[in-house]
Structures are given as C-alpha cells and as structure tokens.
Design a protein around this motif. Structure first.
Motif, PDB file in Angstrom:
ATOM      1  N   THR A   1       0.982  -1.057   0.078  1.00  0.00           N
ATOM      2  CA  THR A   1      -0.063   0.055  -0.120  1.00  0.00           C
ATOM      3  C   THR A   1       0.817   1.188  -0.144  1.00  0.00           C
ATOM      4  O   THR A   1       1.895   1.229   0.722  1.00  0.00           O
ATOM      5  CB  THR A   1      -0.859   0.063   1.242  1.00  0.00           C
ATOM      6  N   PRO A   2       0.396   2.272  -0.793  1.00  0.00           N
ATOM      7  CA  PRO A   2       1.376   3.495  -0.765  1.00  0.00           C
ATOM      8  C   PRO A   2       1.530   3.942   0.713  1.00  0.00           C
ATOM      9  O   PRO A   2       0.590   3.911   1.542  1.00  0.00           O
ATOM     10  CB  PRO A   2       0.402   4.584  -1.514  1.00  0.00           C
ATOM     11  N   ALA A   3       2.687   4.539   0.953  1.00  0.00           N
ATOM     12  CA  ALA A   3       3.315   5.165   2.167  1.00  0.00           C
ATOM     13  C   ALA A   3       3.800   6.368   1.884  1.00  0.00           C
ATOM     14  O   ALA A   3       4.724   6.848   2.742  1.00  0.00           O
ATOM     15  CB  ALA A   3       4.179   4.255   2.972  1.00  0.00           C
ATOM     16  N   GLY A   4       3.482   7.128   1.038  1.00  0.00           N
ATOM     17  CA  GLY A   4       3.901   8.525   0.642  1.00  0.00           C
ATOM     18  C   GLY A   4       3.509   8.688  -0.682  1.00  0.00           C
ATOM     19  O   GLY A   4       2.989   8.259  -1.379  1.00  0.00           O
ATOM     20  N   PRO A   5       3.990  10.033  -1.152  1.00  0.00           N
ATOM     21  CA  PRO A   5       3.308  10.580  -2.406  1.00  0.00           C
ATOM     22  C   PRO A   5       4.189  10.052  -3.630  1.00  0.00           C
ATOM     23  O   PRO A   5       5.248   9.688  -3.238  1.00  0.00           O
ATOM     24  CB  PRO A   5       3.526  12.251  -2.290  1.00  0.00           C
ATOM     25  N   ALA A   6       3.632   9.808  -4.618  1.00  0.00           N
ATOM     26  CA  ALA A   6       4.537   9.214  -5.798  1.00  0.00           C
ATOM     27  C   ALA A   6       5.120  10.293  -6.665  1.00  0.00           C
ATOM     28  O   ALA A   6       4.768  11.431  -6.527  1.00  0.00           O
ATOM     29  CB  ALA A   6       3.210   8.608  -6.866  1.00  0.00           C
ATOM     30  N   GLN A   7       6.097   9.879  -7.091  1.00  0.00           N
ATOM     31  CA  GLN A   7       7.070  10.784  -7.944  1.00  0.00           C
ATOM     32  C   GLN A   7       6.981  10.492  -9.205  1.00  0.00           C
ATOM     33  O   GLN A   7       7.170   9.095  -9.691  1.00  0.00           O
ATOM     34  CB  GLN A   7       8.412  10.641  -7.374  1.00  0.00           C
TER      35      GLN A   7
END
Length: 172
Positions: free
Chosen positions: A41-47
């Motif tokens: 699961t995402p744990a921060g903003p995507a780059q």
C-alpha cells in the motif's frame, strides 16, 4: 516433571543446530511468500519520472545478458550480450569488455552473433563458453541449430592493462 541431564541437553542442542540456517546473506522470500503478506500500500506521495534522453542509454537498454569475469587480478572484465539482430537467425551479439579508465570507458570486442551463450569456466586470461547458434544449410536454405564450445583468451597488457586483442578458439 522431565529432567534433562547434561548429555541429553548437549544432544538436543546438537540436533537443533542441524536445522539452524547457514551463515550467509539473507535470501529474498519466494514470490508466493511475498504475495502471502498481501499487496503493498502507498506510504507517501508518488514521484513522476520522465524518460531519460541520454542517447547512450539506448545501447545500454539493448543489453540482455551480463557476466562478470572473475579472477583477472586488477583487470576488470565482463561478457555481455545485446539484442539487435534477426532473432530467427541468432540475434544475440556477444561482446567481451575490459575496463580502461573512467575517462576512456571500456575496450570492447565483438565475439559473435549467436542465440545464447553460457560461461562454462573462467581463469586468468581465459573464459570457456558454450554457444547455441542458428546455422543455415546452404543447399536447402533451411535453418537448423548447433551447439559448440570455444575458448576466449587474452594476455593482459603491461601492469595488468586491458588486452589489445583477444582470441576465439574452437574447443571440444
């Protein structure tokens, strides 16, 4: 209550050690084991990443096999294969490369155009290879295949410098 004597305790510890993991690097879990933990699961903003415009990366992206050649002293050597030929008639360009310097890069020798190669053994100034390749029957124009072996050899230059030439010798 069960009592363990010193000899029984020693035997128990010896048996337990048989199941202990060997010292060494920790292996990644098998893919099935990773899936068992569930999806990430995402744990921060995507780059957002854009394509790299460096023209030299086009050549690097064609590399499909890479083998470092160990045991060459101070000489840094590798074999690599690039895709780019006709896959119906070989198509894996095999190269030997020797590192010159950060400013000069690599001295590269094209060894052949094959289907695949396998490193059988290496030694100082030598790599033994097994090659799978397509061959065309000149009388029927039918494409067949063969496996052959070769010895890639070289003599390092002065003070371990990369070789000026390499030899490719058929072998059995």
């Amino acid at each position: 209550m069960t009592r363990l004597t010193l000899p029984s305790l020693a035997a128990l510890l010896t048996l337990a050690a048989c199941d202990a993991p060997a010292d060494g690097p920790v292996q990644d879990p098998e893919p099935a084991e990773r899936l068992a933990t569930g999806p990430l699961t995402p744990a921060g903003p995507a780059q957002t990443v854009t394509a790299d415009a460096d023209v030299n990366l086009q050549h690097a992206a064609a590399v499909v096999e890479l083998d470092e050649i160990q045991g060459q002293g101070t000489l840094t050597a590798k074999l690599f294969g690039t895709a780019g030929g006709d896959p119906a008639m070989n198509g894996l360009y095999v190269h030997a490369a020797f590192f010159l310097s950060p400013a000069e890069g690599w001295r590269v020798f094209r060894i052949g155009d094959v289907l695949d190669y396998r490193v059988l053994s290496t030694g100082p100034g030598r790599v033994e290879l097994e090659i799978d390749e397509s061959v065309m029957d000149p009388e029927t124009s039918e494409i067949g295949s063969r496996t052959r072996r070769m010895i890639l050899g070289w003599a390092p230059g002065a003070e371990g410098a990369p070789p000026e030439t390499v030899t490719v010798t058929p072998a059995q």
